[in-house]
Write a protein that holds these residues in place. Structure first.
Motif, PDB file in Angstrom:
ATOM      1  N   GLY A 248      51.090  56.480  61.636  1.00 15.59           N
ATOM      2  CA  GLY A 248      51.913  55.666  60.771  1.00 15.59           C
ATOM      3  C   GLY A 248      51.186  54.376  60.428  1.00 15.59           C
ATOM      4  N   SER A 269      53.878  53.647  54.690  1.00 14.76           N
ATOM      5  CA  SER A 269      55.175  53.136  55.158  1.00 14.76           C
ATOM      6  C   SER A 269      56.325  53.755  54.381  1.00 14.76           C
ATOM      7  CB  SER A 269      55.236  51.613  55.021  1.00 14.76           C
ATOM      8  OG  SER A 269      54.350  50.983  55.903  1.00 14.76           O
ATOM      9  N   GLU A 272      56.664  57.388  55.391  1.00 13.94           N
ATOM     10  CA  GLU A 272      57.229  57.436  56.738  1.00 13.94           C
ATOM     11  C   GLU A 272      58.740  57.190  56.700  1.00 13.94           C
ATOM     12  OE1 GLU A 272      55.758  55.890  61.132  1.00 13.94           O
ATOM     13  OE2 GLU A 272      55.149  54.789  59.326  1.00 13.94           O
ATOM     14  N   CYS A 275      60.432  60.385  55.646  1.00 12.35           N
ATOM     15  CA  CYS A 275      60.434  61.325  56.771  1.00 12.35           C
ATOM     16  C   CYS A 275      61.509  60.962  57.795  1.00 12.35           C
ATOM     17  CB  CYS A 275      59.058  61.356  57.440  1.00 12.35           C
ATOM     18  SG  CYS A 275      57.754  62.126  56.444  1.00 12.35           S
ATOM     19  N   LEU A 282      56.363  61.925  60.798  1.00  9.35           N
ATOM     20  CA  LEU A 282      55.362  61.822  59.732  1.00  9.35           C
ATOM     21  C   LEU A 282      54.238  62.823  59.951  1.00  9.35           C
ATOM     22  CD1 LEU A 282      54.018  60.346  57.303  1.00  9.35           C
ATOM     23  CD2 LEU A 282      53.057  58.735  58.974  1.00  9.35           C
TER      24      LEU A 282
END
Length: 342
Positions: A248, A269, A272, A275, A282
């Motif tokens: 990440g 970001s 992520e 997700c 991720l």
């Protein structure tokens, strides 16, 4: 996705590879030095988990990855795994005039690497690889790092490209025709250079590193359709873009072997966050996404412990809802033309 399911690596090779393979870069002491026994146990764990494809290279730790891979696999039935390594470099001891150069690796064996894509250099590389592996047969051989990114300039690349097509390619083509090896490929980081090789020779597959990932889909335009048309498979390396799609957007995250720049941190970001809204790690989305394209036959992330092997297995098996991919498209974070798993 079942990590033990298989796909044909190419139309002609006859090789069935597990969609999750094992990438040998990290056990060559890529970013840090690793305990030798643990590294070998990691390869054993991957084999016991049912992974069938193991990729290594003389470049990874100046032969250390090959040495450890062979130590793990040579005790296993030879028909239980597919072994892939590379040509383009051979190893020589350091000298007073040419002291030891780790060439981007933290540890490794006490050798320097020499680029050489000639016939003699290629045969020397293969002989050395077999000796380090302790295994007398290799399934796949790859022309490695013959690109602008590695050699620095277009002029230098063109010199080595000519050398590779007149040297390495002809050797590998002969070995394939003789049945000594089953498949030949090219392993590089640049899509345009993949196209040049594809148009210059008859290759079974390409090891494409980092150019078709959840973060960037540059190979989608012309190259992947060409692979489908010609029956050439993609062995996908660098599914995490060398780290950031696994960690990440954290401080110190790596993108393509360097610290990630702000714009990449921001994009990751946002991916992520999508997700997280669907309760998907991720790394799971990153590992599974490329397999949505029919040209991609397997993903080869590295691992440095048996636990990491199990983590990769779990990430590949994690169920991902179609709504996640749809939201990534809506947010402009995924190419509209990119096929997705399922």
């Amino acid at each position: 996705m079942n990590p033990n399911s298989t796909r044909k690596l190419s139309a002609k090779s006859g090789l069935d590879v597990s969609i999750l393979g094992f990438g040998g870069g990290p056990i060559g002491d890529q970013y840090k030095q690793h305990d030798n026994d643990v590294a070998i146990e990691t390869v054993v764990a991957a084999h016991e988990a049912g992974l069938t494809l193991f990729d290594t290279s003389p470049h990874y730790g100046s032969g250390l990855s090959e040495h450890r891979t062979g130590a793990a696999l040579r005790k296993k039935p030879r028909d239980s795994y597919i072994l892939s390594t590379k040509v383009g470099r051979y190893l020589v001891p350091p000298t007073e005039d040419e002291p030891l150069d780790r060439d981007g690796f933290t540890g490794g064996l006490e050798f320097n690497r020499k680029f050489d894509y000639t016939r003699d250099g290629t045969l020397r590389s293969i002989d050395q690889s077999m000796a380090r592996l302790g295994i007398s047969s290799i399934d796949c051989l790859i022309i490695h790092d013959c690109d602008i990114w590695t050699h620095g300039t277009r002029e230098a690349y063109e010199f080595y490209f000519k050398q590779a097509m007149e040297g390495s390619y002809k050797v590998l083509h002969e070995l394939r025709d003789q049945g000594v090896i089953k498949a030949i490929g090219v392993g590089i980081n640049e899509v345009d250079i993949c196209m040049e090789f594809a148009n210059a020779g008859e290759f079974d597959f390409f090891l494409l590193a980092g150019r078709y990932t959840l973060l960037e889909q540059g190979a989608l335009g012309a190259f992947l359709p060409l692979c489908v048309e010609r029956g050439m498979g993609i062995m996908l390396g660098g599914p995490y873009n060398s780290g950031i799609l696994a960690t990440g957007a954290v401080e110190g995250a790596r993108y393509n072997y360097e610290l990630a720049p702000p714009e990449i941190m921001d994009r990751v970001s946002r991916i992520e966050a999508v997700c997280a809204r669907h309760n998907v790690p991720l790394a799971a989305a990153a590992l599974q996404f490329p397999l949505g394209h029919e040209a991609v036959k397997c993903i080869i992330p590295g691992a440095i412990s048996p636990d990491e092997v199990q983590q990769n297995m779990a990430l590949m098996a994690h169920e991902i809802p179609a709504e996640l991919w749809a939201e990534l498209r809506t947010e402009g974070l995924l190419n509209e033309q990119a096929p997705v798993p399922g």
